[in-house]
Motif scaffolding. Structure first.
Motif, short mmCIF file in Angstrom:
data_model
loop_
_atom_site.label_atom_id
_atom_site.label_comp_id
_atom_site.label_asym_id
_atom_site.label_seq_id
_atom_site.Cartn_x
_atom_site.Cartn_y
_atom_site.Cartn_z
N ARG A 86 0.85 -1.19 0.00
CA ARG A 86 0.00 0.00 0.00
C ARG A 86 0.89 1.23 0.00
O ARG A 86 1.93 1.27 0.64
CB ARG A 86 -0.92 0.01 1.22
N ARG A 88 2.27 2.37 -2.76
CA ARG A 88 3.37 1.84 -3.57
C ARG A 88 4.17 2.94 -4.27
O ARG A 88 5.40 2.85 -4.37
CB ARG A 88 2.80 0.87 -4.61
N ASP A 136 -1.52 4.39 -4.51
CA ASP A 136 -1.40 3.09 -5.16
C ASP A 136 -1.47 3.22 -6.67
O ASP A 136 -1.40 2.21 -7.38
CB ASP A 136 -2.52 2.16 -4.68
N TYR A 149 -2.75 8.73 -0.19
CA TYR A 149 -2.48 8.62 1.24
C TYR A 149 -1.91 9.94 1.76
O TYR A 149 -1.30 10.71 1.01
CB TYR A 149 -1.44 7.52 1.51
N THR A 171 2.72 1.04 7.94
CA THR A 171 1.93 0.31 6.96
C THR A 171 0.51 0.84 7.01
O THR A 171 -0.20 0.63 8.00
CB THR A 171 1.92 -1.20 7.25
N GLU A 174 -6.58 0.33 5.03
CA GLU A 174 -7.53 0.79 4.01
C GLU A 174 -8.16 2.12 4.41
O GLU A 174 -8.44 2.97 3.58
CB GLU A 174 -8.63 -0.26 3.81
N MET A 177 -6.92 5.73 3.29
CA MET A 177 -7.11 6.27 1.95
C MET A 177 -8.43 7.03 1.87
O MET A 177 -9.37 6.75 2.62
CB MET A 177 -7.10 5.16 0.90
#
Length: 251
Positions: A86, A88, A136, A149, A171, A174, A177
């Protein structure tokens, strides 16, 4: 601490390098539906501390340059693929040049440099800075519909690692976002703000109309008084002329 990690600590320092924050709402300068600043600005201020200056942009993470875009608002975008599950892609906007797709980067490696006024094709450029976006999606920086993010936890995690902190890397979940529910919420809030703005605007116009009517009444009154004085003056002049005429003729 390795030299390149010391570079990260300086380049991304929250106290000295963070500019406009992620999430700032500005309906005049940012795109719908959120009208939101979708990145964290990273900039270096001149010694006086008022204006930012162009400086090298360092990679926050290990990765490879996977995409390069030029967009209307964000100028040159250099996209670094970090390989994270996530968050990325790390996207550096308002860049002076492209390093080339396939360029491999270590944490602390130079990615590009901040664009100066003559080098930036982006309308969002207001001074040399890195508009830093994490998503992402590699095209998220110039695509408002793409979720992004908040970059700040990623930066703080990298800084902790650079300082030798043993805490696990950040990390995102969900919930970190911005999804459709967030857009719906913020759109509802924006609609409410517009409603309030309209009420205030109309109230202001009402006051302006009242002031304009009062001003017109005042101007009309001034004109009326001026006419009275003017006519009175003419009457006095006529009387004086008539008196002089009588004396000169001996009448």
């Amino acid at each position: 601490m390795r030299t390149e990690l010391m570079g990260i600590a300086e380049a991304y320092d929250p106290d000295t390098r963070w500019g406009r924050a992620f999430g700032v709402v500005d309906r005049e300068n940012y795109s719908p539906p959120l009208y939101q600043h979708r990145g964290q600005d990273i900039r270096k201020l001149e010694p006086g501390g008022r204006y930012s200056v162009a400086t090298d942009v360092l990679s926050l993470s290990v990765g490879v340059v996977s995409h390069q875009f030029t967009a209307r608002a964000t100028g040159r975008e250099v996209v670094v693929d970090t390989g994270r599950g996530r968050g990325r892609y790390e996207i550096h906007c308002h860049s002076a040049y492209f390093p080339g797709v396939g360029t491999r980067l270590d944490a602390g490696s130079t990615v590009t440099r901040n664009a100066t006024a003559g080098e930036s094709p982006g309308t969002g450029w207001d001074a040399p800075h890195d508009h830093f976006v994490i998503s992402d999606y590699p095209d998220a920086a110039h695509t408002p519909s793409r979720p992004v993010y908040d970059p700040r936890p990623f930066i703080l995690s990298a800084l902790a690692g650079a300082a030798g902190d043993t805490a696990r890397p950040f990390t995102p979940e969900e919930d970190d976002m911005y999804e459709q529910s967030d857009r719906d919420r913020d759109n509802a809030m924006a609609a409410k703000v517009d409603e309030i703005r309209t009420i205030l605007y109309n109230a202001g116009l009402g006051e302006i109309r009242e002031n304009a009517a009062a001003a017109k009444e005042g101007r009309d009154r001034i004109t009326e008084v001026r006419d009275i004085l003017y006519n009175a003056g003419l009457g006095e002049i006529r009387e004086n002329v008539a008196a002089l005429a009588k004396r000169s003729t001996g009448a």
